[in-house]
Write an enzyme that holds these catalytic residues in place. Structure first.
Site, PDB file in Angstrom:
ATOM      1  N   GLU A  51      48.663  31.426  25.340  1.00  0.00           N
ATOM      2  CA  GLU A  51      48.623  31.856  26.739  1.00  0.00           C
ATOM      3  C   GLU A  51      48.791  30.654  27.660  1.00  0.00           C
ATOM      4  O   GLU A  51      48.269  29.574  27.370  1.00  0.00           O
ATOM      5  CB  GLU A  51      47.274  32.538  27.037  1.00  0.00           C
ATOM      6  CG  GLU A  51      47.070  33.808  26.233  1.00  0.00           C
ATOM      7  CD  GLU A  51      45.740  34.502  26.527  1.00  0.00           C
ATOM      8  OE1 GLU A  51      45.019  34.100  27.470  1.00  0.00           O
ATOM      9  OE2 GLU A  51      45.418  35.463  25.803  1.00  0.00           O
ATOM     10  N   GLU A 102      52.034  40.166  30.508  1.00  0.00           N
ATOM     11  CA  GLU A 102      50.956  41.168  30.525  1.00  0.00           C
ATOM     12  C   GLU A 102      50.530  41.450  31.967  1.00  0.00           C
ATOM     13  O   GLU A 102      50.222  40.514  32.724  1.00  0.00           O
ATOM     14  CB  GLU A 102      49.762  40.667  29.692  1.00  0.00           C
ATOM     15  CG  GLU A 102      48.605  41.655  29.680  1.00  0.00           C
ATOM     16  CD  GLU A 102      47.561  41.376  28.608  1.00  0.00           C
ATOM     17  OE1 GLU A 102      47.754  40.466  27.786  1.00  0.00           O
ATOM     18  OE2 GLU A 102      46.537  42.090  28.620  1.00  0.00           O
ATOM     19  N   ASP A 116      48.151  35.108  17.196  1.00  0.00           N
ATOM     20  CA  ASP A 116      47.623  34.466  18.407  1.00  0.00           C
ATOM     21  C   ASP A 116      46.874  33.185  18.075  1.00  0.00           C
ATOM     22  O   ASP A 116      46.065  33.150  17.134  1.00  0.00           O
ATOM     23  CB  ASP A 116      46.625  35.416  19.096  1.00  0.00           C
ATOM     24  CG  ASP A 116      47.271  36.239  20.193  1.00  0.00           C
ATOM     25  OD1 ASP A 116      48.397  35.912  20.611  1.00  0.00           O
ATOM     26  OD2 ASP A 116      46.630  37.216  20.638  1.00  0.00           O
ATOM     27  N   LYS A 123      51.514  32.598  19.131  1.00  0.00           N
ATOM     28  CA  LYS A 123      51.540  32.923  20.563  1.00  0.00           C
ATOM     29  C   LYS A 123      50.408  32.200  21.262  1.00  0.00           C
ATOM     30  O   LYS A 123      49.284  32.167  20.742  1.00  0.00           O
ATOM     31  CB  LYS A 123      51.417  34.439  20.760  1.00  0.00           C
ATOM     32  CG  LYS A 123      51.353  34.854  22.237  1.00  0.00           C
ATOM     33  CD  LYS A 123      51.615  36.330  22.437  1.00  0.00           C
ATOM     34  CE  LYS A 123      50.431  37.239  22.183  1.00  0.00           C
ATOM     35  NZ  LYS A 123      49.262  36.964  23.043  1.00  0.00           N
ATOM     36  N   SER A 161      43.063  40.258  20.423  1.00  0.00           N
ATOM     37  CA  SER A 161      42.431  41.522  20.826  1.00  0.00           C
ATOM     38  C   SER A 161      41.565  42.072  19.700  1.00  0.00           C
ATOM     39  O   SER A 161      40.713  42.928  19.931  1.00  0.00           O
ATOM     40  CB  SER A 161      43.496  42.557  21.205  1.00  0.00           C
ATOM     41  OG  SER A 161      44.461  42.683  20.176  1.00  0.00           O
TER      42      SER A 161
HETATM   43  O1  KIV Z   1      45.784  39.954  21.615  1.00  0.00           O
HETATM   44  C1  KIV Z   1      46.605  40.824  21.877  1.00  0.00           C
HETATM   45  O2  KIV Z   1      46.569  41.940  21.372  1.00  0.00           O
HETATM   46  C2  KIV Z   1      47.666  40.506  22.823  1.00  0.00           C
HETATM   47  C3  KIV Z   1      48.466  41.641  23.361  1.00  0.00           C
HETATM   48  C4  KIV Z   1      47.654  42.424  24.294  1.00  0.00           C
HETATM   49  C5  KIV Z   1      49.755  41.198  23.957  1.00  0.00           C
HETATM   50  O3  KIV Z   1      47.863  39.367  23.166  1.00  0.00           O
END
Ligand code: KIV
Length: 264
Positions: free
Chosen positions: A115, A182, A84, A113, A46
């Protein structure tokens, strides 16, 4: 000061103590979040939207996540740091392992993390087999925004809800140690949280997950067009430390989210 690790988070789930997670992108905010009691810092992609000004998370690179994660890791004292894996940085097992190695070895991430559901199982299993802690991410997957045609709630019909439940169980079996949901209907997120042994963290997924995550800039009222499920905690508090403490308190006490204000 005791360090938070995956066992701490698992224990919190087992004890019914809600986990407070926020995105964090730099060394300035890290101590403020920790002092407020945030358990998990997510160096989310994000950052492409809230820091870099892009319209989606797609332009974010591994090197950029590494840079921001290293800033957070240098300042971290007790929280657990997740980074991420950005768009197309895990298109096969080798690239997933290479990107995860950069996030952990150069960025200091303690978990990565990614997806996706069924299509990611081999990658999740391979990462776990190589000692990389993995957090899954189901429901709205912002990296698929152009395939989905927008940011929409997922799992609204019976088939997609069943598929998401199955994928959540498969991710856990493949070795994922945490899961983010989400923009998922609250009842479905509650069922998935109950069915899994690993902590399930919701964002726009109702109050019955094991914890909550929001984008820091939404919590601080900085974002110009925040999603409907976000809450600006600055409005009622007036200072950054007070807003962060109010967020943590609301999550711990199960007061946030009060009701699911979902995307359509
Ligand atoms: O990138 C991010 O901030 C996220 C959250 C919205 C869970 O993956």
């Amino acid at each position: 000061m005791s360090q938070i690790n995956i066992q701490t988070l698992l224990g919190m789930k087992q004890d019914g103590e809600k986990i407070a997670m926020l995105t964090c992108y730099d060394a300035g905010f890290t101590p403020l979040l920790e002092q407020a009691g945030v358990d998990v810092l997510l160096v989310g992609d994000s950052l492409g939207m809230v820091i870099q000004g892009h319209g989606t998370t797609l332009p974010v690179t591994v090197e950029q996540i590494v840079y921001h994660c290293a800033c957070v890791s240098r300042a971290r004292q007790r929280s657990f740091v997740i980074a991420d894996l950005p768009f197309l940085s895990y298109y096969d097992e080798a690239s997933a392992l290479r990107s995860a190695a950069q996030l952990m070895q150069q960025g200091g991430a303690q978990m990565v993390k990614l997806e996706g559901g069924e299509g990611q199982l081999a990658r999740v299993a391979n990462l776990a087999a190589h000692g990389v802690p993995v957090c899954g991410h189901l429901g709205l997957q912002p990296q698929l925004v152009h395939q989905l045609g927008g940011y929409r709630t997922q799992g609204k019909d019976v088939d997609s809800a069943e598929r998401m439940q199955r994928e959540a169980r498969l991710l856990e079996s493949a070795g994922a140690q945490m899961l983010v949901l989400e923009c998922v209907p609250a009842a479905l997120a509650a069922r998935i949280s109950q069915a899994l042994s690993i902590p399930v963290i919701g964002i726009g997924a109702g109050p019955d997950c094991d914890g909550q995550v929001l984008v820091l800039y939404d919590v601080l009222g900085i974002t110009s067009a925040p999603p409907p499920f976000a809450k600006d905690f600055m409005q009622a508090t007036g200072t950054i430390p007070a807003a962060l403490k109010a967020y943590v308190k609301a999550v711990r006490q199960g007061q946030f989210p009060a009701t699911a204000k979902a995307r359509t």
